[in-house]
Structures are given as structure tokens and as C-alpha cells.
Scaffold this motif. Structure first.
Motif, PDB file in Angstrom:
ATOM      1  N   VAL A 116      19.652 -95.584 -64.748  1.00 42.27           N
ATOM      2  CA  VAL A 116      18.962 -96.372 -63.922  1.00 42.27           C
ATOM      3  C   VAL A 116      17.165 -95.469 -64.392  1.00 42.27           C
ATOM      4  O   VAL A 116      16.471 -94.401 -64.324  1.00 42.27           O
ATOM      5  CB  VAL A 116      19.207 -96.969 -62.495  1.00 42.27           C
ATOM      6  CG1 VAL A 116      19.549 -95.994 -62.032  1.00 42.27           C
ATOM      7  CG2 VAL A 116      18.405 -97.834 -62.003  1.00 42.27           C
ATOM      8  N   ALA A 126      22.917 -94.206 -61.874  1.00 43.44           N
ATOM      9  CA  ALA A 126      22.615 -95.443 -61.554  1.00 43.44           C
ATOM     10  C   ALA A 126      23.713 -94.089 -60.037  1.00 43.44           C
ATOM     11  O   ALA A 126      22.931 -95.074 -58.568  1.00 43.44           O
ATOM     12  CB  ALA A 126      23.468 -96.225 -61.668  1.00 43.44           C
ATOM     13  N   VAL A 135      23.549-101.451 -62.930  1.00 43.98           N
ATOM     14  CA  VAL A 135      23.006-101.666 -64.448  1.00 43.98           C
ATOM     15  C   VAL A 135      23.653-102.310 -65.281  1.00 43.98           C
ATOM     16  O   VAL A 135      25.245-102.840 -65.275  1.00 43.98           O
ATOM     17  CB  VAL A 135      23.171-100.688 -64.848  1.00 43.98           C
ATOM     18  CG1 VAL A 135      22.962-100.224 -66.029  1.00 43.98           C
ATOM     19  CG2 VAL A 135      21.855 -99.698 -63.983  1.00 43.98           C
ATOM     20  N   GLU A 213      18.480-103.896 -65.023  1.00 44.79           N
ATOM     21  CA  GLU A 213      18.200-102.996 -64.272  1.00 44.79           C
ATOM     22  C   GLU A 213      18.229-104.134 -62.751  1.00 44.79           C
ATOM     23  O   GLU A 213      17.225-104.318 -62.587  1.00 44.79           O
ATOM     24  CB  GLU A 213      17.667-101.627 -64.295  1.00 44.79           C
ATOM     25  CG  GLU A 213      17.957-100.794 -65.108  1.00 44.79           C
ATOM     26  CD  GLU A 213      17.462 -99.449 -65.512  1.00 44.79           C
ATOM     27  OE1 GLU A 213      17.598 -99.175 -66.172  1.00 44.79           O
ATOM     28  OE2 GLU A 213      16.533 -99.477 -64.536  1.00 44.79           O
TER      29      GLU A 213
END
Length: 756
Positions: A116, A126, A135, A213
């Protein structure tokens, strides 16, 4: 003699060129390797191999092989990604004559290793983000891809969807909507007016996104004072950021039965005369939406988009330009108080120019300096049944952003310092008597991260200054007071402090506290008139104040081979929360409900979570849940009696809060096949704002089947999805159409993608 002299000079120059380039050729290396299945050893074509620091990218061939040529010796981070497999990241030592790399990849039904960039100091996994994040990419994105960005992400924890029809869907995060939730393209605002009213569509196409995202919680530090709820970032890399050695790209085609809809889109990236080029196109056509009780008339969509980006990429970074066009014509259904019987048609056009440079200096304190400038011209017309323009908006917007990132400096492990400036001119026309307004804003910010071990902390500070200048002399009537429009200036500090602690076995716990700030938008200050397609009479107040809030987040996260999940709880205390309060009166024109933008102190509290658990080989149990409640502080005034209704106190609840909702599903997934079934649930909403209608709870079943296969080095995928299998009658609380007709009935959607 002259010819001899010229020939000697040419020969001398050629010799010098050979002497100077020979060492360079000798000093570069070729990174070659093979990507294969870790269990079987079979080659994996169509895997994306990237040298992160050098912005170099290649795809594996039919035999799994890949080549990255002319790479300077050194240590680099190599990442490899492929649908159906866990991402691989390793550090490689590039040298002349290096051995071929062997990259085994492990099949996984979970999306592990996703990275991310939104809201982060630097790109990271993430699972390591200090803010709750999701995500959607690859197979996970294919399973949920829908006609709008909001419809695509609505199953994400903490995310709901507000709309006045399928084309106008906009995300709501943790009960916050409008410009408190930013929808970005490659980190920049698209320059539309979707945040100002529910009838305005988001001018962003979802089909051609590489990934989406979703970061929940205040993101004011990096993205501006209004980002209190969170950020949705649609990532395409419109300005190419990697050096391209071969042609590659993708094409997608999607069809849906519930509206006889079809969408096609694709992109191609290729080298041209030393430049990296990206070209994209898309088109969408859909008819009226079918529901269990009939058609929702005047909800068709015709949209198209195109983009072209060109950049030059080197080991120093990249620099380039892009142009994007997006056009959308869609319908708003009728049937509301103050609505046109046949509804309203809207046409909108967006043109955006973008310049982007990301420089990686070899020496000095900063490891990257990125400058981004955008210019957007946006047109929005709302048409009556006769084809006349009833309400219109023209907006021009220019932005400039400069962000410098540094690595380890002093006690900080990394950080960001930056500034952002924006100018905007908004001109309303037609029946809407809002004031033409020019506004500008400037912000400076710094974010630092500390700690490289199990405990990491982040602290940030930002100052925003904004000024709104009416370009017309007018008066606004607010609760029997006649007020002249006047320039307003706002400024305040935003700050945050957060930390994340990593235990063993992939368990992490994090917390953050923040002070956020939001300026009123132009319509909240200067509106005074009917809004044709919103079926409302909107009244601003030039005296409205800025919002300030203090919030806290706490989350528990797990990221293991067989289980991935996150549970988060939050509380936000808002001072001067701005919202359109339904006065219970009708405006002066068109018998529309009158909405008065007003400040009230409010509190929002809630929790959300998701888990993916591998029950047996390839079988995954997945569950999500979201809850939020918004209440207004202080004593409530009385609402005058209306026909058939007694006088009563104003509600203590904020309007348009989503009910408790979630999803429970079971999925079987291999690199070639996937099957899934799920149950989507929502509770009855009884916490109502003024003049809101209670909505019942519902349960609906969905199914999906996916097939992935390789022909040559091209990866193909087919995803079949059946939504609302039992054709249940659903009334979404955040939908304006719930008053006249339910949500979409049974829908069969088929998505085909090919990557080359």
C-alpha cells in the motif's frame, strides 16, 4: 583536403565514443531468472518482476524466464507478483556475470504480500501500515468489480455506499461522506464535483484500475484538511514510472444482466524512442436498472474515457506528462418530493492534464523528491425532460504538490516533508442560485517515523490555509436573516501520533490519536436555490465555521500463512460538524425539501473487522462486519408540526448513517480455479436523522466462479458473479431511491481479462 579532414574527425569521434562507452557496457549486467511454482517446479508465465529502486519491470515468458537488461551493479529490492500466488520480495546483488535467479512462488488462496502506498511515508506491506487499510487487486478485485468505484469497494470493512441511482454511487467511510472521503487517481484529486452533492457521479472509471487502496481514518496530513473519513486511491500509473523494454498491457470486458450493461476497457504500455508510453481507453453502456418490483426508470449510463501518458525513466527516477478525458451521461430517477416526473438527465465532461517528476538524488538527505502538477476543466449539466439545462456547474482547478522523502536521519527512520497549493473557480448556472466562487488553499506538512524494530511510531503535523472569495454580490436568507455573501479565510493545524507493535507469529497491534480540521466547501457557505437533479433546495450560511475533530483508533491485525484479519475500533469527537439539515420545509422553487447547512457538535463511534481463515487446503472462510453511530451533542430544538405530524424535538442522530452490516462467505481457490458463495447482511436502521425513513434489515446471497489460464505468455481470466441470487427486495438506507423502489434484483455479471 576538407573531405579527408572530415573523415579523420569522424573516425576520431567514433573512436572516442567507443572508448567512452566500452567501460559503461562492461559495467552493466543482465538480471535473468525463472519464475516457477514452488510445489511442482512448473514455469509461471505472466509474472511481474520489478527492480524497485530502478523503476525497471519485466514479465516472465511462457517458460517462466525473464530478463532485465543493462542494470548497474548494486543491491536492489526485487519483487515478483502473480495472480493466485503469494508475492515474493528479496534483495539481490547485481553484478557482471551473476547467476540466473530462481524464483519459486507459493500458491495461496489469500492475498498475501499486498503493498500500500496511500497515506504512507513509503510503500510498504498492507500488514505494516499504521492506519487500517485494504488493497483490492488481481483476483480479489475481479470478484467485486462493479460499475462504479463505490460499488466495487462497498464490501470493504467500514465502507458503505450512498447514491441516487447506480451511476451516482459514492463511498461512505465510517459514516462520513462528501469531501470527508477523498477519491483519488494515482494520489491526486480528479477535480470533479462528486463530493458536493449525491447526484454528482465520481468521474473515475473502475474497470481499468490496477488496484484500489482503501485507507480508513483521518488522512488529513498527506491529503488535505477534508480527509477525515479516509481515502480511496485508484491506481493506474497513468504517468509511467517504470522503464519499459517490451509492449505489454491488458484488456477487460464486462457484461451485466440487471441493466443490460456492457463495458470494455484496456491499456497498453510500450517503449518509444527512449520514452515509456501508456495509452488507455474505455467505454460503458447500460440501460435502466431492474429491481424485484420493476425497472428503476431513467437510470441508464453512457460513458467513455481515454488517457495518454509519456515519461522518461532512468536510475535517477522518472519525469512525464499525461492527459485524461472522461465523459459520462446518466439518468437520475424521479418519484421524490420535488422531482421531475420522468427524472433528470446529467452530462459531465472532465479534462485533466498532469505533470509528474520523481527524482532520486544520489547524494544528500532526501532519497526522493516528487513534484506533481494538475489542471482540470470540468463541466456538469443537469437537463430537464425537454432537454433544457436547468442547473449547470463549470469548474477549473489547478494544483501543485511537492513531496520530499528521506531515509534514516538522526532519530527518525524515515519521513516526509511537503507542500500543496490549489486554486479553484466554480461557476454555477441556471436555476441554482449558488454564488460563483474562487478559492485557493496552501498547506505545508511533515511526517516522521521512528523505530526499526518491533515498535514503530509515526508523528505528523500540517498547517492548512484556505480562502473563499465570492465573485458575485448577493444575499442569502438564513432562518429569516438576510446575509450578504462575503469572503472567508480559514486556517488550522492538523496533527497525529500513531504506533504499531509487532509480536511474533504475525500479530500486530496499533493505535493512533489525531486532531483533524476541515473547511466548509463553497456550497456550504454560499448556496441558495434549487438543485435540479438532487431534488432539493440547498441553503448555505456565510457564517458557517470550520470543523475540528479529535479522534482515536485502535486495531489488532494478524497476517499469517493460513489466516489474515484485522479488527478496528474508533471514536471521533467533532466540533462544528457541518451537514445539510432537513428543515421540514419546502423551498421557494419547485416544492423541494429545504436543506440548511449548519454546524453542530457531534460524535461518531464504531468498529469494523474482517478475517480470512484457511480451513483446509484451498478453502477459505471470510467474514466482514461494520458498525457506526453518529449523534449530535447538546439540546435539540423543536420541529414545527407538519400535516399529519405533531410538533417534536429534532433528532439526536446524524442523518445518513449506515446500519450494522457485514458479509459471511466461503471460497475455494487454486491458481487455476476459484468458487465462492457469500451471504450479505444488514440490520434494520432505526437511528434516524430528521425526516429520515426507517429501513428494514435484509440478507442476500451471492455466488462467484473464476477460471485462469495461460495461452503463450498471456494470462487470461474469466469471472462469473451472481449477485442477489434470491432476488431479495433490498432497501439501502443511504440510497435516495429507497423511497420509491428497492435496489437491483438478481444480476449475472461476467468479466473477462487478458494480460499480455
Amino acid at each position: 583536403m576538407d573531405r579527408q579532414f572530415l573523415a579523420m574527425r569522424a573516425a576520431f569521434a567514433a573512436a572516442c565514443l567507443l572508448l567512452t562507452t566500452a567501460p559503461l557496457v562492461a559495467q552493466t549486467a543482465h538480471v535473468v531468472g525463472r519464475v516457477e511454482d514452488a510445489a511442482t517446479g512448473t514455469p509461471l508465465p505472466a509474472a511481474v518482476v520489478r527492480l524497485v529502486e530502478l523503476h525497471r519491470e519485466a514479465r516472465s515468458h511462457e517458460d517462466g524466464s525473464f530478463t532485465l537488461g543493462a542494470v548497474l551493479p548494486g543491491r536492489y529490492q526485487l519483487t515478483v507478483q502473480r495472480i493466485g500466488y503469494r508475492s515474493v520480495t528479496r534483495v539481490v546483488e547485481v553484478r557482471v556475470g551473476m547467476d540466473s535467479l530462481r524464483i519459486p512462488m507459493t500458491a495461496s488462496p489469500l492475498q498475501l504480500g499486498a503493498t500500500v502506498v496511500t497515506g504512507q511515508v513509503s510503500e510498504r506491506g498492507a500488514a505494516d501500515a499504521i492506519s487500517p487499510a485494504n488493497v483490492l487487486a488481481d483476483a480479489r478485485l475481479d470478484r467485486v468489480l462493479d460499475g462504479t468505484v463505490a460499488a466495487t469497494i462497498r464490501g470493504t470493512p467500514g465502507v458503505a455506499m450512498a447514491s441516487m441511482g447506480p451511476a451516482t454511487a459514492r463511498p461512505v467511510i465510517r459514516g462520513l461522506s462528501g469531501d470527508r472521503v477523498l477519491v483519488l487517481e494515482d494520489g491526486q484529486r480528479p477535480g470533479d464535483l462528486s463530493s458536493s452533492s449525491m447526484d454528482h457521479a465520481v468521474a473515475v472509471e473502475a474497470l481499468t484500475a490496477r488496484k484500489v487502496e482503501v485507507v480508513r481514518g483521518p488522512m488529513s496530513l498527506l491529503y488535505g484538511s477534508s480527509a477525515l473519513g479516509g481515502v480511496v486511491n485508484v491506481i493506474r500509473q497513468e504517468v509511467p514510472s517504470v522503464a519499459l523494454e517490451h509492449l505489454h498491457g491488458g484488456m477487460s470486458v464486462q457484461a451485466s444482466s440487471v441493466n443490460d450493461g456492457g463495458t470494455v476497457g484496456g491499456y497498453a504500455e510500450f517503449p518509444l524512442a527512449g520514452f515509456s508510453v501508456r495509452a488507455e481507453g474505455s467505454g460503458r453502456l447500460a440501460g435502466d436498472l431492474r429491481t424485484p418490483v420493476g425497472r428503476l426508470v431513467n437510470t441508464g449510463v453512457v460513458s467513455s474515457g481515454a488517457a495518454l501518458g509519456v515519461s522518461q525513466v532512468g536510475d535517477w527516477g522518472y519525469s512525464g506528462l499525461s492527459y485524461r478525458f472522461y465523459g459520462n451521461e446518466y439518468g437520475i430517477p424521479g418519484g421524490f418530493v420535488g422531482a421531475h416526473p420522468g427524472g433528470v438527465d446529467i452530462r459531465m465532461f472532465r479534462h485533466t492534464l498532469r505533470s509528474e517528476t520523481d527524482w532520486h538524488p544520489r547524494t544528500g538527505r532526501f532519497e526522493s523528491v516528487k513534484a506533481t502538477a494538475t489542471f482540470t476543466a470540468y463541466e456538469h449539466d443537469e437537463l430537464t425532460a425537454s432537454g433544457n439545462v436547468g442547473t449547470a456547474f463549470d469548474q477549473t482547478q489547478g494544483t501543485f504538490e511537492l513531496v520530499a522523502r528521506h531515509a534514516h536521519t538522526g532519530i527518525a527512520e524515515g519521513g516526509v516533508v511537503g507542500m500543496r497549493a490549489q486554486y479553484r473557480d466554480i461557476a454555477p448556472f441556471g436555476a441554482n442560485r449558488s454564488t460563483r466562487t474562487a478559492d485557493w488553499s496552501f498547506a505545508g506538512f511533515v511526517i516522521e517515523e521512528f523505530g526499526a524494530g518491533p515498535l514503530r511510531a509515526q508523528a505528523g503535523l500540517r498547517y492548512d490555509l484556505a480562502r473563499f472569495v465570492p465573485l458575485e454580490d448577493r444575499n442569502i436568507v438564513v432562518q429569516n436573516d438576510t446575509l450578504p455573501v462575503a469572503p472567508r479565510t480559514f486556517g488550522s493545524v492538523s496533527a497525529s501520533l500513531g504506533a504499531i507493535y509487532s509480536w511474533t507469529n504475525g500479530i500486530k497491534v496499533g493505535a493512533s490519536v489525531s486532531r483533524s480540521y476541515r473547511t466548509p466547501d463553497f456550497n456550504e457557505l454560499y448556496s441558495d436555490g434549487p438543485h435540479l437533479a438532487a431534488y432539493s433546495y440547498d441553503v448555505g450560511d456565510p457564517r458557517n465555521n470550520q470543523e475540528t475533530g479529535v479522534g482515536a483508533d485502535l486495531f489488532l491485525r494478524i497476517d499469517r500463512t493460513r489466516v489474515r484479519g484485522e479488527i478496528a475500533a474508533f471514536a471521533n469527537q467533532m466540533q462544528g460538524y457541518l451537514f445539510p439539515r432537513n428543515t421540514g420545509e419546502l423551498g421557494r422553487v419547485g416544492e423541494r425539501w429545504k436543506f440548511q447547512f449548519t454546524n453542530e457538535d457531534a460524535t461518531l463511534v464504531g468498529a469494523e473487522g474482517e478475517v480470512e481463515l484457511t480451513l483446509a487446503e484451498h478453502f477459505v472462510l471470510e467474514a466482514t462486519a461494520s458498525y457506526v453511530q453518529g449523534t449530535i451533542a447538546g439540546a435539540r430544538d423543536s420541529i414545527p408540526a407538519s400535516p399529519g405530524q405533531p410538533a417534536r424535538l429534532e433528532s439526536r442522530f446524524l442523518p445518513l448513517m449506515p446500519p450494522l452490516n457485514g458479509r459471511l462467505g466461503l471460497r475455494h481457490e487454486t491458481p487455476q480455479w476459484s468458487y465462492g458463495a457469500g451471504l450479505r447482511l444488514a440490520a434494520r436502521q432505526t437511528s434516524l436523522g430528521d425526516f429520515e425513513t426507517e429501513t428494514p434489515g435484509y440478507a442476500t446471497v451471492d455466488l462467484n466462479v473464476g477460471r485462469r489460464f495461460v495461452i503463450g505468455s498471456r494470462l487470461h481470466s474469466l469471472t462469473l458473479r451472481i449477485d442477489n441470487l434470491l432476488n431479495a427486495e433490498i432497501r439501502e438506507h443511504l440510497s435516495r431511491t429507497k423511497e420509491i423502489i428497492p435496489e437491483a434484483g438478481r444480476n449475472v455479471a461476467l468479466l473477462y481479462r487478458v494480460q499480455f
